[in-house]
Design an enzyme around this catalytic site. Structure first.
Site, short mmCIF file in Angstrom:
data_model
loop_
_atom_site.label_atom_id
_atom_site.label_comp_id
_atom_site.label_asym_id
_atom_site.label_seq_id
_atom_site.Cartn_x
_atom_site.Cartn_y
_atom_site.Cartn_z
N GLU A 14 -9.38 -10.38 -7.94
CA GLU A 14 -8.45 -9.26 -7.76
C GLU A 14 -7.31 -9.30 -8.77
O GLU A 14 -6.89 -8.26 -9.28
CB GLU A 14 -7.91 -9.28 -6.32
CG GLU A 14 -8.99 -8.97 -5.29
CD GLU A 14 -8.54 -9.22 -3.85
OE1 GLU A 14 -7.36 -9.57 -3.63
OE2 GLU A 14 -9.39 -9.07 -2.95
N TYR A 58 -12.34 -3.02 -3.43
CA TYR A 58 -12.90 -2.97 -2.07
C TYR A 58 -14.42 -2.98 -2.06
O TYR A 58 -15.03 -2.47 -1.12
CB TYR A 58 -12.35 -1.75 -1.33
CG TYR A 58 -10.93 -1.92 -0.81
CD1 TYR A 58 -10.57 -3.03 -0.05
CD2 TYR A 58 -9.96 -0.96 -1.06
CE1 TYR A 58 -9.28 -3.18 0.45
CE2 TYR A 58 -8.65 -1.10 -0.57
CZ TYR A 58 -8.33 -2.21 0.19
OH TYR A 58 -7.05 -2.36 0.69
N LYS A 96 0.83 -1.21 0.00
CA LYS A 96 0.00 0.00 0.00
C LYS A 96 0.87 1.26 0.00
O LYS A 96 2.09 1.19 0.23
CB LYS A 96 -0.92 -0.04 1.23
CG LYS A 96 -1.92 -1.22 1.20
CD LYS A 96 -2.81 -1.22 2.43
CE LYS A 96 -3.81 -2.36 2.38
NZ LYS A 96 -4.75 -2.33 3.55
N ARG A 139 -1.42 -14.31 4.06
CA ARG A 139 -2.21 -13.68 5.14
C ARG A 139 -1.52 -13.90 6.49
O ARG A 139 -1.54 -13.02 7.36
CB ARG A 139 -3.62 -14.25 5.18
CG ARG A 139 -4.42 -14.04 3.90
CD ARG A 139 -5.20 -12.79 3.85
NE ARG A 139 -6.19 -12.65 4.88
CZ ARG A 139 -6.98 -11.57 4.97
NH1 ARG A 139 -6.85 -10.58 4.09
NH2 ARG A 139 -7.86 -11.48 5.93
N ARG A 186 2.82 -6.66 9.31
CA ARG A 186 2.13 -5.57 10.00
C ARG A 186 2.61 -5.42 11.44
O ARG A 186 2.77 -4.30 11.94
CB ARG A 186 0.63 -5.81 9.95
CG ARG A 186 0.05 -5.61 8.53
CD ARG A 186 -1.30 -6.28 8.39
NE ARG A 186 -2.01 -5.93 7.17
CZ ARG A 186 -3.14 -6.52 6.78
NH1 ARG A 186 -3.67 -7.49 7.51
NH2 ARG A 186 -3.75 -6.15 5.66
N HIS A 202 -1.91 -5.53 1.44
CA HIS A 202 -3.17 -6.24 1.19
C HIS A 202 -2.82 -7.64 0.72
O HIS A 202 -1.86 -7.82 -0.03
CB HIS A 202 -3.97 -5.54 0.08
CG HIS A 202 -5.07 -6.42 -0.47
ND1 HIS A 202 -6.30 -6.51 0.13
CD2 HIS A 202 -5.10 -7.27 -1.53
CE1 HIS A 202 -7.05 -7.38 -0.56
NE2 HIS A 202 -6.35 -7.86 -1.57
N ASN A 222 -1.71 -0.19 7.02
CA ASN A 222 -1.18 -1.47 7.49
C ASN A 222 -0.32 -2.17 6.43
O ASN A 222 -0.22 -3.39 6.41
CB ASN A 222 -2.31 -2.36 8.01
CG ASN A 222 -3.37 -2.64 6.95
OD1 ASN A 222 -3.19 -2.25 5.80
ND2 ASN A 222 -4.43 -3.31 7.32
N PHE A 278 -15.24 3.12 7.21
CA PHE A 278 -13.84 3.39 6.87
C PHE A 278 -13.59 3.39 5.37
O PHE A 278 -12.47 3.60 4.92
CB PHE A 278 -12.90 2.40 7.57
CG PHE A 278 -13.12 0.94 7.22
CD1 PHE A 278 -12.59 0.40 6.06
CD2 PHE A 278 -13.83 0.11 8.07
CE1 PHE A 278 -12.77 -0.94 5.73
CE2 PHE A 278 -14.03 -1.23 7.76
CZ PHE A 278 -13.50 -1.76 6.58
N THR A 283 -5.19 -7.47 10.74
CA THR A 283 -5.50 -6.19 10.07
C THR A 283 -5.03 -4.99 10.88
O THR A 283 -4.47 -4.04 10.31
CB THR A 283 -7.03 -6.10 9.85
OG1 THR A 283 -7.46 -7.27 9.14
CG2 THR A 283 -7.39 -4.85 9.06
P1 IDP Z 1 -7.55 -7.17 5.56
O1 IDP Z 1 -6.73 -6.18 4.74
O2 IDP Z 1 -6.77 -7.67 6.74
O3 IDP Z 1 -8.17 -8.27 4.73
P2 IDP Z 1 -10.21 -5.98 5.65
O4 IDP Z 1 -11.18 -6.18 6.77
O5 IDP Z 1 -10.48 -6.67 4.35
O6 IDP Z 1 -8.76 -6.32 6.21
O7 IDP Z 1 -10.13 -4.41 5.41
C1 IDP Z 1 -9.51 -3.87 4.27
C2 IDP Z 1 -8.63 -2.73 4.68
O8 IDP Z 1 -9.46 -1.67 5.17
C3 IDP Z 1 -7.67 -3.03 5.82
O9 IDP Z 1 -6.48 -3.65 5.40
C4 IDP Z 1 -7.42 -1.65 6.37
O10 IDP Z 1 -6.49 -0.93 5.55
C5 IDP Z 1 -8.78 -1.01 6.22
N1 IDP Z 1 -9.61 -1.20 7.42
C6 IDP Z 1 -10.20 -2.32 7.87
N2 IDP Z 1 -10.90 -2.13 8.99
C7 IDP Z 1 -10.79 -0.82 9.26
C8 IDP Z 1 -11.29 0.00 10.30
O11 IDP Z 1 -12.00 -0.43 11.22
N3 IDP Z 1 -10.93 1.32 10.26
C9 IDP Z 1 -10.14 1.83 9.26
N4 IDP Z 1 -9.64 1.07 8.25
C10 IDP Z 1 -9.95 -0.24 8.25
MG MG Z 2 -9.57 -8.08 3.19
#
Ligand code: IDP
Ligand code: MG
Length: 144
Positions: free
Chosen positions: A136, A55, A15, A91, A108, A125, A122, A63, A97
């Site tokens: 994707e 997304y 990212k 993963r 992370r 992805h 973070n 968010f 996350t």
């Molecule tokens: P992942 O990347 O671990 O699969 P996801 O739940 O798919 O997590 O969320 C996608 C991305 O959205 C996360 O990697 C993070 O950058 C952002 N994100 C997820 N949850 C939150 C939140 O509660 N607040 C702000 N950003 C979030």
């Molecule tokens: Mg995800």
């Protein structure tokens, strides 16, 4: 390998925070040292349209808009990596996350933190299922 279906692939993104902080080599190095193969790598700017598809599942989350703005804030490295169980394996390398809670030893957990913007920044992805991986990969690397 005779059956192309057996070659599991995942989409990894470094990212904008990871690229800006000079962590591309570190992330790619961890993928390689784990033993996965890098099939494609591209440095590019995302677009709003691409991110809307990427997304899609999060489009109604609070968010979502800050996440899209963050993902548009600088170049991204898009990667296709392959190997048996690479989706689960990456993963696991990435960690949870929330970078504050992510275990030390993970990308992370070792390299990201809360910068006052919650869990958005973070570093990486990684696709979360075979279905999302193929969807994707088709978005980021049409024709691959
Ligand atoms: P992942 O990347 O671990 O699969 P996801 O739940 O798919 O997590 O969320 C996608 C991305 O959205 C996360 O990697 C993070 O950058 C952002 N994100 C997820 N949850 C939150 C939140 O509660 N607040 C702000 N950003 C979030
Ligand atoms: Mg995800």
């Amino acid at each position: 390998m005779t059956d192309a279906q057996q070659l599991e692939r995942t989409l990894v993104l470094v990212k904008p925070d990871g690229v800006a902080r000079g962590l591309v080599g570190e992330v790619l190095g961890r993928i390689e040292r784990k033993g996965y193969r890098l099939e494609a790598i591209e440095l590019r700017m995302a677009t709003r349209e691409l991110l809307a598809e990427h997304y899609h599942e999060h489009r109604r989350k609070p968010f979502y808009e800050p996440l899209v703005e963050f993902m548009l804030s600088g170049p991204i490295i898009a990667v296709v990596a392959s190997g048996d169980r690479v989706i689960e394996g990456f993963r696991s390398l990435a960690g949870a996350t929330d970078p504050t809670a992510a275990a030390p030893g993970t990308i992370r957990g070792d390299l990201a933190r809360d910068w006052g913007v919650g869990v958005t920044k973070n570093i990486v992805h990684g696709s979360d299922s075979r279905e999302s991986a193929e969807r994707e990969i088709a978005l980021w690397f049409p024709g691959l």
